[in-house]
Enzyme design. Structure first.
Site, short mmCIF file in Angstrom:
data_model
loop_
_atom_site.label_atom_id
_atom_site.label_comp_id
_atom_site.label_asym_id
_atom_site.label_seq_id
_atom_site.Cartn_x
_atom_site.Cartn_y
_atom_site.Cartn_z
N ARG A 127 34.17 38.44 17.59
CA ARG A 127 33.99 39.47 18.60
C ARG A 127 35.29 39.87 19.30
O ARG A 127 35.69 41.01 19.27
CB ARG A 127 32.96 39.03 19.65
CG ARG A 127 32.63 40.14 20.62
CD ARG A 127 31.62 39.74 21.67
NE ARG A 127 30.37 39.29 21.10
CZ ARG A 127 29.34 38.87 21.81
NH1 ARG A 127 29.43 38.85 23.14
NH2 ARG A 127 28.22 38.47 21.23
N HIS A 140 26.64 46.13 12.93
CA HIS A 140 26.99 45.56 14.24
C HIS A 140 25.76 45.61 15.17
O HIS A 140 25.56 46.60 15.89
CB HIS A 140 28.16 46.36 14.86
CG HIS A 140 28.89 45.62 15.93
ND1 HIS A 140 29.67 44.51 15.69
CD2 HIS A 140 28.96 45.83 17.28
CE1 HIS A 140 30.20 44.08 16.83
NE2 HIS A 140 29.78 44.87 17.81
N TYR A 158 27.83 64.42 22.52
CA TYR A 158 28.63 65.63 22.67
C TYR A 158 29.92 65.60 21.84
O TYR A 158 30.47 66.64 21.52
CB TYR A 158 29.02 65.83 24.14
CG TYR A 158 27.84 65.99 25.06
CD1 TYR A 158 26.93 67.02 24.88
CD2 TYR A 158 27.65 65.10 26.11
CE1 TYR A 158 25.84 67.16 25.73
CE2 TYR A 158 26.56 65.24 26.97
CZ TYR A 158 25.66 66.26 26.77
OH TYR A 158 24.59 66.40 27.61
#
Length: 798
Positions: free
Chosen positions: A16, A62, A106
């Site tokens: 991680r 993931h 967006y």
């Protein structure tokens, strides 16, 4: 719990928070790049919604929150965070002001061109693969990373027990260092640093501390100073402007501007008129406009020291190497990357060789088949099906299984002379390639040559000029008080009880004369108009010196009491301030006259009483008292230009002596001094005053009697004598001197203040009283029954 936490720690360290030394990526970054590449979302194709990429990564590789994946994706696109961004984005991807990016629905994203180099050759068995979290498909353990991404883009992360901070570097410099290490595996750090000169931050700036850079590259830990790139511009009206064009790495520009503006508003330094962020699409620009005729360099140094205009960057080069978190030196990081790239090239070459050999086998079979085409066709026509045709070809013509399969699948239109020519050309080309691949695999030097040429081509395609400038030394920032302290006139007061304060002249003038904020039985012993840049020295009766710059004294209204000195300096119960002197500078050339009640006197140069580092919390010693009951009775500053002084010393029991000041020797702060007067029995010195031949002693006794005595009445003698009697001896209730001051004839009409043990003040005007001879006790002026016994007499404050 211990076992489970250990497993959890191992997971977040390896999977991680820490990057791999080989590709410089954390797992989430690696999965984003791989998933986008797999999806065809590359630099040479159109942008796609970021949400689609995030969804692919989360669904396939993931299994964590979409926000953490999107944050990682956005960070890889920010050119002020990464030296070589790996993602290109359309839309709002955040800013140096700390603005958040637009929502992923967006924005649009795709891999950058250089990210393609991270993934190049991934389809040629160059890296190991593991099953994803739900065992439905494979993902790479590491990307081929055809450039040294760990050093180029750096890394930051916090895991369990480990943290990493690797700064970005210049691509061209790092590649040159890899090539140098490849040529000379025993290269020293100094040799490698000929290429990698230091970090190269995407935000530019100036890096200071070559020794710390070397230490960091040697040990993996080090601390450098990173400062903004600034220039001082001249404006009209004798004004100046500090222009900031580059700021330190990972500094929030908005917060930096806010810090500087808060310093301006709080007037921590005097001289900043306005702070503006003038950044636009052409680049970063912060304008710090200064007032007229100020020390621009001093203000800039203050801002370097007290804002993020200069920060410290701490190297902590930790990465996963061989599945273990390791703190890496520069050489080890380069060496690990070099070993990995040799492995990548070797595996790729082996893959290409196997593919070429397989194709060579097919081509040779096709050429052989075309040479005996009629027989081959006859055998195929005589076979029952495809499987038997393949078997018959192998049996009769000694084809291999793969050759027989390709012949059976051969289309009729391929059976032309042209195809034979093409096959012969292809066979020759394959033979060359196979020979080259085998040469690379057989000779490490050949393999290194291939790797070196590929690295050079990447450098040629992507390298850019260094952005950060490196300076050898970390500059020691010296800040003048002219910058930090506003130039302001104030009224400073020190009281008999130990209160001190400064107030604005406006506050002082708006108050009544007696509204000084002190208790009714307290009174000022020092009150003067000073500048905030002046210096105050306060001397106590126990030989301690308290220093305060005026600007550090509590700023209050004139009607307020102020701060008691014991709030910062610990004093004894019977200790009080007896003298306060103000100075414009701390480089005065005068000296102090110091006298004690047990009969000692000395001169100490101003330079020997300068404040130390701990002046805020500790008083220094200016007089070493020999006896525990002794006190300092006199402290006077004598300017270096004043000469021909005489001293008058008087004792409690009415003895006085006079001698030249030149007989008093100079000694240090922690000395007692020389004998001022020959004391008998329990007699004590009550004062030591500078005088001249025409001076007058204004004397007060414990019985309230006041007397004017011409100094000339006391014979000029040598130091240390007992002196002469200056009071009339009485058998019953004899007079004792409690204080005296030396005054000049032209000040005889100025009132003196007599202080009593009942904390009352009685004024006396010397001119109202006649001159007395030595054997006189003067006239009574204080009613001891109602006002108390006099304890001292003082001149009025300036």
């Amino acid at each position: 719990m211990s076992e489970r936490f250990s497993r959890y720690s191992k997971s977040i360290i390896q999977e991680r928070a820490l990057p791999d030394v080989r590709d410089g990526l954390k797992p989430v970054q690696r999965r984003i790049l791989y998933a986008m590449n797999k999806d065809g979302n590359t630099y040479n194709k159109g942008f796609r919604k970021a949400a689609k990429s995030v969804g692919n990564v989360m669904g396939n590789f993931h299994p964590h929150g979409d926000s953490s994946i999107y944050e990682a994706l956005v960070r890889m696109s920010q050119d002020w965070k990464l030296r070589e961004p790996l993602i290109e984005m359309h839309g709002n991807n955040g800013s140096m002001d700390g603005d958040p990016p637009a929502a992923m629905r967006y924005t649009e994203a795709r891999l950058s061109k250089i990210a393609g180099e991270m993934l190049r050759d991934i389809d040629k068995d160059t890296v190991d693969w593991v099953l994803n979290f739900d065992d439905t498909e494979y993902e790479p353990v590491v990307l081929p990373s055809r450039f040294p991404n760990l050093l180029v883009n750096g890394a930051t992360g916090i895991s369990a027990g480990y943290a990493t901070d690797i700064p970005p570097h210049n691509l061209g410099e790092v590649i040159d260092a890899v090539i140098a290490l490849q040529k000379n595996p025993d290269a020293s750090l100094d040799e490698l640093m000929k290429y990698v000169k230091g970090p190269d931050f995407p935000t530019g700036g100036i890096i200071q501390g070559i020794d710390e850079i070397k230490k960091a590259y040697q040990t993996g830990k080090g601390r450098i100073a990173v400062r903004s790139k600034t220039a001082i511009e001249a404006l009209r009206g004798n004004k100046q402007l500090i222009r900031v064009t580059e700021i330190p790495y990972e500094v929030n520009k908005l917060q930096l501007v806010k810090q500087i503006d808060e310093i301006r508003i709080a007037k921590k330094i005097d001289g900043i008129a306005e702070v503006r962020d003038e950044s636009d699409r052409n680049g970063l620009s912060i304008a710090i406009e200064l007032k007229r005729d100020v020390d621009s360099k001093g203000i800039l140094n203050y801002l370097f020291k007290n804002t993020d205009l200069q920060v410290s960057y701490n190297f902590n080069m930790v990465a996963i190497d061989n599945m273990r978190p390791e703190r890496l030196s520069l050489k080890r990081a380069l060496d690990s990357y070099l070993k990995f790239q040799r492995s990548v090239v070797k595996k790729r070459t082996q893959f290409d060789l196997n593919k070429a050999l397989a194709r060579q086998e097919i081509v040779e079979g096709l050429i052989k088949a075309l040479s005996i085409l009629d027989q081959v066709i006859k055998v195929i026509r005589g076979s029952k099906d495809k499987s038997s045709a393949r078997h018959n070809l192998i049996e009769q013509f000694d084809f291999t299984n793969n050759q027989a399969e390709s012949i059976v699948n051969l289309q009729l239109y391929r059976l032309t002379n042209t195809d034979v020519t093409q096959l012969n050309q292809e066979a020759a080309e394959l033979a060359k390639r196979i020979e080259r691949f085998r040469a690379i695999l057989a000779d490490p030097k050949q393999l290194d040559l291939v790797l070196r040429n590929e690295l050079r081509s990447i450098k040629k395609a992507y390298a850019s000029k260094r952005l950060s400038q490196i300076e050898a030394e970390i500059e020691n920032l010296k800040i003048s008080t002219k910058v930090t302290v506003p130039d302001e006139d104030v009224i400073v007061l020190v009281s008999d009880d130990g209160y001190l304060k400064r107030s604005s002249i406006r506050s002082y003038r708006a108050s009544e004369v007696n509204e000084n904020g002190l208790k009714s039985d307290d009174h000022p012993i020092f009150m003067q108009q000073l500048n905030t840049r002046d210096h105050l020295m306060m001397f106590t009766n126990k030989g301690h010196l308290i220093y305060r710059p005026v600007f550090e004294i509590t700023d209050t209204r004139w009607k307020d009491t102020g701060e008691h000195i014991s709030q910062t300096i610990g004093l004894a119960n019977d200790e009080k301030i007896i003298k306060t002197v103000a100075f414009k500078h701390l480089n005065e050339s005068g000296s102090f006259l110091i006298a004690t009640s047990d009969g000692y006197v000395k001169l100490t140069e101003f330079a020997k009483l300068l404040p130390g580092r701990t002046y805020k919390s500790h008083a220094s010693v200016y007089e070493k008292l020999k006896h525990p009951d002794a006190n300092v009775v006199t402290v006077e500053y004598i300017d270096a230009n004043v000469k021909h002084h005489q001293l008058v010393v008087a004792s409690r029991e009415g003895m006085a002596t006079r001698y030249a000041l030149s007989e008093v020797s100079f000694s240090g702060a922690k000395s007692t001094g020389v004998r001022a007067m020959d004391l008998r029995d329990d007699d004590q010195v009550v004062g030591c005053q500078l005088a001249s031949e025409d001076s007058v002693m204004a004397i007060i006794t414990q019985r309230g009697a006041y007397k004017n005595l011409p100094v000339a009445e006391i014979p000029l003698a040598g130091r240390g004598r007992r002196g002469v009697i200056i009071l009339k001896a009485l058998k019953a209730q004899p007079h004792e001197i409690t204080g005296f001051v030396s005054i000049q004839p032209d000040t005889m009409n100025t009132a003196l203040h007599i202080f009593t043990d009942r904390r009352r003040v009685h004024d006396v005007v010397p001119v109202d009283h006649p001159m007395s001879e030595r054997y006189s006790n003067g006239s009574f002026v204080v009613d001891v029954k109602t006002e108390g016994q006099p304890v001292s007499i003082q001149k009025p404050l300036n």
